[in-house]
Design an enzyme around this catalytic site. Structure first.
Site, PDB file in Angstrom:
ATOM      1  N   ASN A  30       2.344  -4.494 -19.549  1.00  0.00           N
ATOM      2  CA  ASN A  30       0.955  -4.958 -19.542  1.00  0.00           C
ATOM      3  C   ASN A  30       0.098  -4.318 -18.793  1.00  0.00           C
ATOM      4  O   ASN A  30       0.426  -4.351 -17.485  1.00  0.00           O
ATOM      5  CB  ASN A  30       0.762  -6.486 -19.833  1.00  0.00           C
ATOM      6  CG  ASN A  30       1.511  -7.162 -20.805  1.00  0.00           C
ATOM      7  OD1 ASN A  30       1.252  -7.159 -22.028  1.00  0.00           O
ATOM      8  ND2 ASN A  30       2.760  -7.712 -20.382  1.00  0.00           N
ATOM      9  N   GLU A  80      -0.367  -3.911 -24.570  1.00  0.00           N
ATOM     10  CA  GLU A  80       1.049  -4.025 -24.271  1.00  0.00           C
ATOM     11  C   GLU A  80       1.942  -3.015 -24.669  1.00  0.00           C
ATOM     12  O   GLU A  80       1.964  -2.641 -25.913  1.00  0.00           O
ATOM     13  CB  GLU A  80       1.104  -5.379 -25.040  1.00  0.00           C
ATOM     14  CG  GLU A  80       0.242  -6.432 -24.583  1.00  0.00           C
ATOM     15  CD  GLU A  80       0.462  -7.983 -25.301  1.00  0.00           C
ATOM     16  OE1 GLU A  80       1.894  -8.094 -25.687  1.00  0.00           O
ATOM     17  OE2 GLU A  80      -0.356  -8.749 -25.794  1.00  0.00           O
TER      18      GLU A  80
END
Length: 151
Positions: A30, A80
């Site tokens: 992330n 992500e």
């Protein structure tokens, strides 16, 4: 939006929601909210594919979710990235570079966790095939992946 691709992003890998590896079985790296805010406004939310590397290492295929993850009703927009490589180590604090080169689909909600996982696995297989094209393989060796890392 597609005319704006490729889009390059770089930043430190931060802790996300803890769902990728644990709940989905699909680990993600992330990027911070600060990096998310630097993405062009024209980049619509959804699932993309491209290339990525960690700490200027080898460049691997990846898929990336940009958005709100409707299934989880996120309150913050996130980026992500699922790298198609087993790093077999903790990546927090390392630098992730991604080159987003194509769009797979818009974000959507799912009726179940199994439906979400099935769709993500399908996205990964689609991305693998698309990234095998000679045109897309050219970006695997982009100068961006060799440049200086700033922490």
């Amino acid at each position: 939006m597609i005319n704006q691709l490729p889009i390059y992003a770089c930043g430190e890998i931060v802790r996300g929601f803890g769902r990728g590896s644990k709940e989905l079985g699909i680990p993600t790296a992330n990027l911070s909210r600060e990096v998310v805010k630097t993405l062009p406004d024209c980049l619509q939310t959804g699932i993309y594919y491209g290339w990525g590397n960690v700490d200027n290492g080898d460049v691997h295929k990846m898929v990336v979710s940009v958005g709100w993850n409707p299934f989880y009703s996120n309150k913050e927009k996130s980026v992500e990235t699922h790298m198609m490589h087993n790093f077999d180590c903790d990546l927090y604090g390392r630098i992730l570079k991604v080159c987003i080169i194509g769009y797979l689909r818009p974000e959507k909600d799912f009726v179940s966790l199994d439906a979400l996982i099935t769709t993500i696995k399908s996205d990964i297989e689609t991305a693998k095939a698309l990234l095998d094209s000679p045109e897309n393989q050219k970006l695997q060796s982009a100068e961006f992946f060799k440049g200086e890392i700033k922490k």
